[in-house]
Design an enzyme around this catalytic site. Structure first.
Site: not given
Ligand code: FAD
Length: 403
Positions: A153, A382
């Site tokens: 998070p 990514e």
């Protein structure tokens, strides 16, 4: 001499066949028979099995799990790995598969990328013999699903400063922390989890059902809706020492997995871009406004020409990257360049294609807005577009602009 040059020139311009609209540079000609065969097999699978159901899954926000065994039967799970029931295909074949899967939906390509490049690859590259024997054949057969837990998070791009910890306690590590935005998280039988240890960052294979390990799905996504995205929670989760990946320490572990997956993305998004371009082209040829097909208007042609040009450029980048990978010559900066460029251009293509369809472009009756929304995630995951810019910037200037 002059005549010869002239003859060569005319033979090139007059005898070359008219290129296909989706392959203006005849890239097909650069592929081997095996590569074309793999590509066409997956293209057929996507046309017959993915396209009829994907819009419904996207709308419902469900992953088409019924496809997993078929994808496995085609040999697409861990297809670029050798041994342990994996297909051992070339990097270019792997790329072509990603291209065709993502021509269907980025969620399907994400499933295959995560399974093969982010979950099976670290076990294959850094695991013990027992870990490989236990997981890889089952994962290749689609009987076990994997996920990859790196993002947290409060630690996204800055993953090196992850807060999840693994403390050695006798014959086990005790994991504490939360991973977020994890593809396949709640459907995974095994999670490859990266955590801080007293030695540095290490990878752990956490099996579903391990006490102290739970998952929850992330809802209200408007992107990658046909893909499961979850949080992984670890609360004093005891993971046996033999589940630690023994052969890698530090960020090299997760980064080498990301390189594999980013490579597949650079190819995959060319499929999404192709679908958007083809859809817009067909639509433009039949949609009549002001008494003629909109394909006849210069402004519409300009959009289509840019889409076609960027598709060619992206495919050539991906193919050269694949050839370099197959020769063992691929550098991570080249992956960043291809991932960044191809996702950017695919997203741009999707937006322009959407505009060509006018109001029809916003419905799921056509695939474009689904791809457009999906590509927003691909732009971010990514390594965000910004992070790849910084990687390339550092490589060419020698200056670190990350922090
Ligand atoms: C659908 C989906 C699936 C995912 N699947 C997985 C998964 O399976 N496993 C996994 O581990 N993660 C997964 N992710 C997470 C993904 O990798 C992260 O979202 C990504 O790394 C970015 O992190 P963040 O979202 O926390 O953004 P942040 O890192 O908070 O970035 C926010 C913004 O700040 C910018 N920024 C950050 N740092 C800098 C800097 N130094 N200079 C300039 N700009 C900067 C970023 O480019 C971005 O625009 C997934 C994400 C999505 C959306």
């Amino acid at each position: 001499m002059v005549e010869q040059t002239h003859a060569a020139h005319t033979s090139i311009s007059r005898k070359a066949p008219l290129p296909a609209v989706s392959d203006l540079y005849n890239i097909d000609h650069l592929l081997s028979e095996e590569e074309r065969m793999v590509r066409d097999t997956v293209r057929k699978f996507v046309r017959e099995r993915v396209l009829p159901i994907i819009g419904t899954h996207f709308e419902a926000g469900t992953f088409p799990r019924e496809l997993v065994s078929e994808i496995a039967a085609l040999g697409l799970l861990g297809m670029h790995l050798e041994g342990y029931g994996c297909a051992g295909l070339s990097a270019v074949c792997y790329g072509l598969v990603c291209q065709e899967l993502e021509a269907g939906d980025s969620g399907i390509r994400s499933f295959v990328s995560v399974q093969g490049s982010l979950a099976m690859y670290p076990i294959w590259a850094f695991g013990s013999d027992e870990q490989k024997e236990h997981w890889l054949p089952r994962m290749a057969r689609g009987e076990a699903i994997g996920c990859f837990g790196l993002t947290e998070p409060d630690r996204g791009s800055d993953a090196a400063h992850m807060q999840t910890t693994a403390r050695l306690d006798g014959d086990a590590y005790i994991l504490n922390g939360t991973k977020m935005w994890i593809t396949n998280g709640s459907i995974a039988d095994v999670a490859v989890v990266w955590a801080q240890t007293s030695e540095g960052i290490r990878g752990f294979l956490v099996e579903r059902g391990t006490p102290g390990f739970s998952t929850s799905n992330i809802h209200q996504k408007l992107s990658l809706r046909a893909s499961v995205t979850s949080e992984l929670h670890f609360s004093d989760c005891r993971v046996p020492v033999q589940n630690m990946l023994p052969n890698v320490l530090g960020m090299r572990g997760p980064l080498s997995c990301l390189n594999e997956a980013r490579y597949g993305i650079a190819w995959g998004v060319t499929g999404a871009a192709r679908t958007c371009y083809e859809t817009a082209l067909e639509y433009a040829k039949t949609r009549i406004q002001f008494g003629r097909p909109i394909a006849g208007f210069q402004l519409v042609q300009n959009k289509l020409v840019i889409m076609a040009t960027e598709l060619v450029k992206a495919q050539l980048l991906a193919l050269q990257l694949g050839r370099l990978k197959d020769e063992g010559l691929m550098h991570p900066v080249q992956i960043s360049l291809a991932k960044r460029n191809n996702v950017r251009e695919a997203l741009h293509t999707a937006r322009e294609a959407r505009s060509v369809l006018g109001a029809n472009g916003i419905t799921l009756e056509y695939p474009i807005i689904r791809h457009m929304n999906n590509l927003e995630s691909v732009f971010t995951y990514e390594g965000t577009d910004d992070i790849h810019t910084l990687i390339i910037g550092q490589a060419i200037t020698g200056e670190n602009a990350f922090s």
